[in-house]
Design an enzyme around this catalytic site. Structure first.
Site, PDB file in Angstrom:
ATOM      1  N   GLY A  59     -17.156  -1.319  -4.502  1.00  0.00           N
ATOM      2  CA  GLY A  59     -17.538  -2.340  -3.542  1.00  0.00           C
ATOM      3  C   GLY A  59     -18.558  -3.287  -4.143  1.00  0.00           C
ATOM      4  N   CYS A  86     -17.257   3.815  -8.892  1.00  0.00           N
ATOM      5  CA  CYS A  86     -18.181   2.682  -8.993  1.00  0.00           C
ATOM      6  C   CYS A  86     -19.242   2.721  -7.882  1.00  0.00           C
ATOM      7  CB  CYS A  86     -17.402   1.375  -9.002  1.00  0.00           C
ATOM      8  SG  CYS A  86     -18.384  -0.042  -9.561  1.00  0.00           S
ATOM      9  N   TYR A  87     -19.187   1.812  -6.906  1.00  0.00           N
ATOM     10  CA  TYR A  87     -20.142   1.858  -5.801  1.00  0.00           C
ATOM     11  C   TYR A  87     -20.099   3.228  -5.131  1.00  0.00           C
ATOM     12  CZ  TYR A  87     -22.412   0.890  -1.339  1.00  0.00           C
ATOM     13  OH  TYR A  87     -23.250   0.936  -0.248  1.00  0.00           O
ATOM     14  N   HIS A 176     -13.548   1.767 -13.170  1.00  0.00           N
ATOM     15  CA  HIS A 176     -12.428   1.647 -12.223  1.00  0.00           C
ATOM     16  C   HIS A 176     -11.140   2.167 -12.872  1.00  0.00           C
ATOM     17  CE1 HIS A 176     -14.283  -0.739  -8.960  1.00  0.00           C
ATOM     18  NE2 HIS A 176     -15.074  -1.179  -9.923  1.00  0.00           N
ATOM     19  N   GLU A 178      -8.346   2.553 -11.482  1.00  0.00           N
ATOM     20  CA  GLU A 178      -7.153   1.995 -10.831  1.00  0.00           C
ATOM     21  C   GLU A 178      -6.640   0.727 -11.489  1.00  0.00           C
ATOM     22  OE1 GLU A 178     -10.812   0.735  -8.429  1.00  0.00           O
ATOM     23  OE2 GLU A 178     -10.052   2.541  -9.431  1.00  0.00           O
ATOM     24  N   SER A 229      15.080 -12.215   9.519  1.00  0.00           N
ATOM     25  CA  SER A 229      14.846 -13.461   8.809  1.00  0.00           C
ATOM     26  C   SER A 229      15.788 -13.612   7.624  1.00  0.00           C
ATOM     27  CB  SER A 229      13.406 -13.493   8.299  1.00  0.00           C
ATOM     28  OG  SER A 229      13.220 -12.508   7.298  1.00  0.00           O
ATOM     29  N   GLY A 230      16.461 -12.525   7.260  1.00  0.00           N
ATOM     30  CA  GLY A 230      17.253 -12.509   6.036  1.00  0.00           C
ATOM     31  C   GLY A 230      16.472 -11.936   4.874  1.00  0.00           C
ATOM     32  N   GLY A 231      15.157 -11.702   5.089  1.00  0.00           N
ATOM     33  CA  GLY A 231      14.320 -11.148   4.036  1.00  0.00           C
ATOM     34  C   GLY A 231      14.445  -9.634   3.934  1.00  0.00           C
ATOM     35  N   VAL A 232      13.806  -9.097   2.911  1.00  0.00           N
ATOM     36  CA  VAL A 232      13.902  -7.663   2.634  1.00  0.00           C
ATOM     37  C   VAL A 232      13.231  -6.842   3.734  1.00  0.00           C
ATOM     38  CG1 VAL A 232      13.212  -5.836   1.036  1.00  0.00           C
ATOM     39  CG2 VAL A 232      14.070  -8.015   0.142  1.00  0.00           C
ATOM     40  N   ASP A 233      12.029  -7.237   4.153  1.00  0.00           N
ATOM     41  CA  ASP A 233      11.263  -6.408   5.080  1.00  0.00           C
ATOM     42  C   ASP A 233      11.978  -6.229   6.416  1.00  0.00           C
ATOM     43  OD1 ASP A 233       9.407  -6.490   3.052  1.00  0.00           O
ATOM     44  OD2 ASP A 233       8.199  -8.049   3.980  1.00  0.00           O
ATOM     45  N   SER A 234      12.393  -7.336   7.028  1.00  0.00           N
ATOM     46  CA  SER A 234      13.051  -7.218   8.328  1.00  0.00           C
ATOM     47  C   SER A 234      14.397  -6.520   8.210  1.00  0.00           C
ATOM     48  CB  SER A 234      13.229  -8.601   8.963  1.00  0.00           C
ATOM     49  OG  SER A 234      14.071  -9.429   8.188  1.00  0.00           O
ATOM     50  N   SER A 235      15.081  -6.712   7.089  1.00  0.00           N
ATOM     51  CA  SER A 235      16.382  -6.073   6.900  1.00  0.00           C
ATOM     52  C   SER A 235      16.254  -4.560   6.779  1.00  0.00           C
ATOM     53  CB  SER A 235      17.064  -6.642   5.648  1.00  0.00           C
ATOM     54  OG  SER A 235      17.300  -8.029   5.779  1.00  0.00           O
ATOM     55  N   LYS A 375       5.211  -3.094  -0.763  1.00  0.00           N
ATOM     56  CA  LYS A 375       6.465  -3.826  -0.931  1.00  0.00           C
ATOM     57  C   LYS A 375       7.466  -3.073  -1.793  1.00  0.00           C
ATOM     58  CE  LYS A 375       8.887  -7.678  -0.375  1.00  0.00           C
ATOM     59  NZ  LYS A 375       9.144  -8.352   0.898  1.00  0.00           N
TER      60      LYS A 375
END
Length: 537
Positions: A59, A86-87, A176, A178, A229-235, A375
């Site tokens: 942080g 870290c923090y 870090h 990550e 919408s035709g996008g990946v997420d909604s599909s 994603k």
């Protein structure tokens, strides 16, 4: 808080680091489920959440400041393995009786870590006395460690760069792990998860089964509307919900007329014909183009598109008798960033219209089956559900569609030109075997005309810009270094085949200083409705 269905899980306590989400990515990549919660909620939810391990993030604050984000000793006394970053390391030492000081030389960027003692946290690394490249970002530093801890690694600016209490399985590092600049950071996280006894058996197959059960329990006999919408997420959300509740789901596809070439036909074919999901297809291209006529300002265009979308979607939803729920394609980064936007510790990057709730006039409850996923995990779930890899692996596409890839006024003719040129560009990238090496590629139709010569005649036509970037998360990006022959052949095809374009240029701007898209709001917000936020569909 209701405990999640995952039996082995990690709690990540967020103290405001811009890379906290990367911690979650590393844990999930190891096959372990995790969630990020802000520091001021962690102690309240920990009993119900019942973590198998805890990670404290970094942080920007200093533990020496009176108003710095803090936790008490409760998380350290749970008896579960804990890793502080870290923090988080500095806070651990401050809470448990160590000492943190300012005024010393800080470390920012790459640093050399010297492993001073063998420890399971460093299994598989260079070894005792060897150097490891890590990423540091600290001004304060630990100058005394709590009882029960020992030093296991040092760096030039951090004499207590890594400490361990093996008896309690509590570890703390100043660097870090990550970030990709810490060469063996992923191994360190895997070692910690192994120390915590976590099996790494969280898979998309398991998530699919668990989420189907959760959707059924939430929805019961109710009806769900899902906006496509035709996008990946909604599909992916639609296919998953349909698997859970069948014909209790109705999808509404609002075709704005601003989609990619033939995309509307593909969506209808996939969901109505292939998956046999009840689908309402609203061809609203003329409405959207009419509303956008004469409008050039990008913010105004976005507001018009958002408002029009809500109006049409609400109109169609009202025709579906007895609908109780609305499905949204909310993803986990949306949730985490929106918590920050509502007062969480992270410096706010953006707020998300799809997490803030529904418009007041839509009296529906939310179903958000993807809100625990990143994603790439959504893409993996899509493949698990049987969607074609080529479909779920498509590049990101903006909610307002091609409207933000046509700077200036939008007309049907401009949309048609851009659709054709963009299709040729993407086809050329696929034929060259480069599509999966690129984060996002698209064409932009510029409000600029130039003189050209085609055959024996002079032309005065549009300039088309090509954009392609590499990225891991879209927050930063570099332009893709195409082989020149691919760019040359693509430009030739576009000029020869697309009437109205006589010049093609390639954008070599990275992000920052540029953005990935060309026509974005200065505020960084996504499209918003005139009246209320636009749900993510």
């Amino acid at each position: 808080m209701t405990a999640p269905v995952h039996h082995q899980r990690v709690l990540i306590v967020d103290f405001g680091s811009q890379v906290t989400q990367l911690i979650a990515r590393r844990v999930r990549e190891a096959g372990v489920y995790c969630e990020i919660h802000p520091f001021d909620k962690a102690e309240a939810i920990v009993d119900d959440y019942a973590p198998s391990a805890i990670i404290l993030s970094g942080g920007p604050a200093s533990v020496l400041e009176a108003d710095s984000p803090r936790i008490g000793a409760k998380l350290f006394d749970l008896g579960v393995p804990l890793l502080a970053i870290c923090y988080g390391q500095q806070l651990l030492c401050d809470v448990l009786g160590g000492k943190v000081e300012g005024g010393h030389a800080g470390e920012f960027g790459r640093a050399e870590l010297t492993i001073g003692k063998a420890n399971p946290l460093f299994e598989g690394l260079a070894g005792v006395g060897k150097l490891e490249t890590v990423w540091m970002s600290h001004g304060d530093r630990v100058t005394a460690i709590p009882d029960g801890f020992e030093v296991i690694a040092t760096s030039p600016g951090a004499p207590f760069a890594a400490i361990a209490d093996d008896a309690r399985k509590i570890y703390a590092v100043q660097f870090h792990p990550e970030v990709v600049h810490t060469v063996n950071g992923t191994q360190i996280y895997r070692n910690f998860l192994k120390l915590a006894g976590l099996r790494g058996d969280w898979t998309m197959a398991a998530f699919r089964q668990e989420m189907v059960e959760k959707i059924r329990a939430q929805v019961g006999t109710g009806k769900v509307i899902c906006g496509l919408s035709g996008g990946v997420d909604s599909s992916v959300a639609a296919v998953l919900i349909h698997e859970a509740i069948g014909d209790q789901l109705t999808c509404v596809f609002v075709d704005t007329g601003l989609l990619r070439h033939n995309e509307a036909e593909q969506v209808v074919t996939l969901f109505r014909d292939h998956y046999n999901i009840p689908l309402v297809h609203v061809d609203a291209g003329a409405e959207f183009l009419g509303a956008l006529a004469g409008v050039s300002d990008p913010e105004t265009k976005r507001k018009i598109i958002g408002g029009k979308f809500i109006d049409i979607f609400d109109r169609e939803a009202a025709r579906i008798d007895g609908a109780d729920f609305l499905a949204q394609g909310t993803l986990y980064p949306d949730v985490v960033e929106s918590v920050s936007a509502r007062g969480g510790p992270s410096a706010v990057i953006k707020s998300h219209h799809n997490v803030g709730g529904l418009p007041d006039f839509m009296k529906l409850k939310l179903v958000e089956p993807l809100r625990e996923l990143f994603k790439d995990e959504v893409r993996a779930l899509g493949v698990e559900l049987g969607l074609a890899p080529a479909f779920v692996g498509r590049h990101p596409f903006p909610g307002p569609g091609l409207a933000i890839r046509i700077p200036g006024e939008i007309t049907a003719e401009k949309v048609a030109v851009l659709q054709q040129a963009d299709a040729i560009y993407l086809e050329a990238i696929r034929e060259a075997g480069l599509y999966d090496k690129i984060w996002q590629a698209f064409a932009v139709l510029l409000p600029v005309k130039t003189v050209g010569v085609m055959g024996d005649a002079r032309t005065y036509e549009n300039v088309l810009a090509l954009r392609a970037v590499t990225s891991t998360d879209g927050m930063t990006a570099d332009f893709f270094e195409f082989p020149w022959d691919v760019l040359g052949k693509t430009a030739t095809r576009i000029i020869n085949e697309v009437r109205g374009v006589n010049r093609v240029v390639y954008d070599v701007t990275s992000k920052p200083p540029g953005t990935i898209e060309w026509d974005r709001l200065l505020s960084g917000r996504s499209a918003t409705a005139v009246r209320k936020p636009l749900p993510r569909l």
